[in-house]
Design a protein around this motif. Structure first.
Motif, PDB file in Angstrom:
ATOM      1  N   ASP A  70      -5.236  40.353  31.518  1.00  0.00           N
ATOM      2  CA  ASP A  70      -6.296  39.465  31.969  1.00  0.00           C
ATOM      3  C   ASP A  70      -6.222  39.340  33.484  1.00  0.00           C
ATOM      4  OD1 ASP A  70      -7.149  38.936  29.345  1.00  0.00           O
ATOM      5  OD2 ASP A  70      -5.577  37.427  29.111  1.00  0.00           O
ATOM      6  N   ILE A  71      -7.245  38.714  34.072  1.00  0.00           N
ATOM      7  CA  ILE A  71      -7.300  38.638  35.536  1.00  0.00           C
ATOM      8  C   ILE A  71      -6.146  37.807  36.102  1.00  0.00           C
ATOM      9  CG2 ILE A  71      -8.886  36.647  35.558  1.00  0.00           C
ATOM     10  CD1 ILE A  71     -10.210  37.983  38.029  1.00  0.00           C
ATOM     11  N   GLY A  72      -5.762  36.741  35.382  1.00  0.00           N
ATOM     12  CA  GLY A  72      -4.637  35.937  35.850  1.00  0.00           C
ATOM     13  C   GLY A  72      -3.335  36.707  35.804  1.00  0.00           C
ATOM     14  N   GLN A  73      -3.143  37.505  34.758  1.00  0.00           N
ATOM     15  CA  GLN A  73      -1.947  38.343  34.669  1.00  0.00           C
ATOM     16  C   GLN A  73      -1.931  39.380  35.778  1.00  0.00           C
ATOM     17  OE1 GLN A  73      -2.720  39.631  30.650  1.00  0.00           O
ATOM     18  NE2 GLN A  73      -1.185  38.243  29.791  1.00  0.00           N
ATOM     19  N   ALA A  74      -3.095  39.933  36.096  1.00  0.00           N
ATOM     20  CA  ALA A  74      -3.183  40.880  37.207  1.00  0.00           C
ATOM     21  C   ALA A  74      -2.800  40.208  38.517  1.00  0.00           C
ATOM     22  CB  ALA A  74      -4.602  41.447  37.301  1.00  0.00           C
ATOM     23  N   LEU A  75      -3.231  38.959  38.681  1.00  0.00           N
ATOM     24  CA  LEU A  75      -2.902  38.201  39.890  1.00  0.00           C
ATOM     25  C   LEU A  75      -1.395  38.031  40.018  1.00  0.00           C
ATOM     26  CD1 LEU A  75      -4.795  35.042  41.109  1.00  0.00           C
ATOM     27  CD2 LEU A  75      -2.303  35.134  41.200  1.00  0.00           C
ATOM     28  N   VAL A  76      -0.727  37.689  38.919  1.00  0.00           N
ATOM     29  CA  VAL A  76       0.729  37.506  38.951  1.00  0.00           C
ATOM     30  C   VAL A  76       1.426  38.809  39.319  1.00  0.00           C
ATOM     31  CG1 VAL A  76       2.770  36.979  37.569  1.00  0.00           C
ATOM     32  CG2 VAL A  76       0.693  35.597  37.306  1.00  0.00           C
ATOM     33  N   ILE A  77       1.011  39.902  38.692  1.00  0.00           N
ATOM     34  CA  ILE A  77       1.642  41.204  38.951  1.00  0.00           C
ATOM     35  C   ILE A  77       1.455  41.617  40.403  1.00  0.00           C
ATOM     36  CG2 ILE A  77       1.531  43.671  38.412  1.00  0.00           C
ATOM     37  CD1 ILE A  77       0.735  42.794  35.525  1.00  0.00           C
ATOM     38  N   VAL A  78       0.229  41.499  40.899  1.00  0.00           N
ATOM     39  CA  VAL A  78      -0.043  41.878  42.290  1.00  0.00           C
ATOM     40  C   VAL A  78       0.750  40.990  43.248  1.00  0.00           C
ATOM     41  CG1 VAL A  78      -1.818  41.938  44.093  1.00  0.00           C
ATOM     42  CG2 VAL A  78      -2.306  42.868  41.825  1.00  0.00           C
ATOM     43  N   SER A  79       0.886  39.710  42.925  1.00  0.00           N
ATOM     44  CA  SER A  79       1.640  38.795  43.787  1.00  0.00           C
ATOM     45  C   SER A  79       3.075  39.259  43.963  1.00  0.00           C
ATOM     46  CB  SER A  79       1.625  37.381  43.198  1.00  0.00           C
ATOM     47  OG  SER A  79       0.331  36.829  43.192  1.00  0.00           O
TER      48      SER A  79
END
Length: 226
Positions: A70-79
């Motif tokens: 999901d987009i939030g999971q993508a945000l965590v990974i990219v962070s």
């Protein structure tokens, strides 16, 4: 005709241990996590508006098209990937850095799970404007808590220090890069992306002086944030 120079915001340049040992910690922690939750909520509003996302979220949404996340999971990974770039730049994370990476992403997905998708353009435009405005408040809140830079903020300041370029130039270059990368991956961009790019800086600048919490008896360093 006389002009008044804009006030400069003075932030304390503290290491991760000093951030926790200085005063007003309870209030600063409350503001930090309130700001991060509000940031996640603001992202979810912009996602549901379907009128374009903030530059980094264009990248995050593009990643969701190629990976089962999901987009939030993508945000965590990219962070956390971005934080790897802190190592050669010698940036030091604080509690706010780790919290930023986790809380914003997780709260984004949580809010998206309960927010409906509107169809009327007027409602979608309202969500977009609300999302941008609330993200300005959220940005000022978590920065003002003075508990560590966010992953992307630290990358920006580290690159600016290493290259000798201005923060504005470095930030612009970073956001153009992630937008292009996100678009190549099929990410969601639009008028909302442009509106965000124009509005978020002035909004954060306007709100930051009100939300900066001096952490106590520490030596303040003028960071040049205006």
């Amino acid at each position: 005709m006389t002009t008044v120079a804009p006030s400069r915001v003075v932030l304390s340049d503290l290491g991760p241990i000093a951030q926790l040992r200085t005063g007003r910690l309870a209030r600063r922690l409350l503001q930090l996590y309130a700001g991060l939750l509000l940031y996640g909520f603001s992202i979810s509003l912009m996602v549901r508006a379907h009128l374009g996302l903030a530059p980094w979220d264009v990248l995050h949404s593009g990643l969701t098209r190629h990976f089962p996340i999901d987009i939030g999971q993508a945000l965590v990974i990219v962070s956390f990937v971005v934080m790897l770039a802190w190592i050669p730049l010698r940036e030091i994370p604080g509690i706010g850095t780790i919290s930023n990476a986790l809380v914003i992403g997780l709260s984004t997905d949580a809010f998206l799970s309960v927010l409906p998708t509107p169809h009327l353009l007027a409602v979608r435009a309202t969500l977009l404007v609300s999302g941008i405005g609330l993200q300005g408040v959220a940005t000022a809140a978590y920065i003002g808590a003075q508990l560590g830079r966010g992953p992307r903020d630290g990358l920006m300041t580290g690159l600016a220090r290493r290259t000798g370029r201005s923060l504005r130039l470095v930030r612009t270059g970073m956001e153009l890069t992630v937008v292009v990368g996100g678009l190549l991956l099929g990410g969601v961009a639009g008028l909302g992306t442009l509106a965000y790019a124009v509005a978020i800086g002035p909004l954060s600048q306007l709100l930051l002086p009100t939300l900066v919490i001096a952490p106590g008896s520490v030596r303040d360093v003028d960071t040049g944030v205006t």
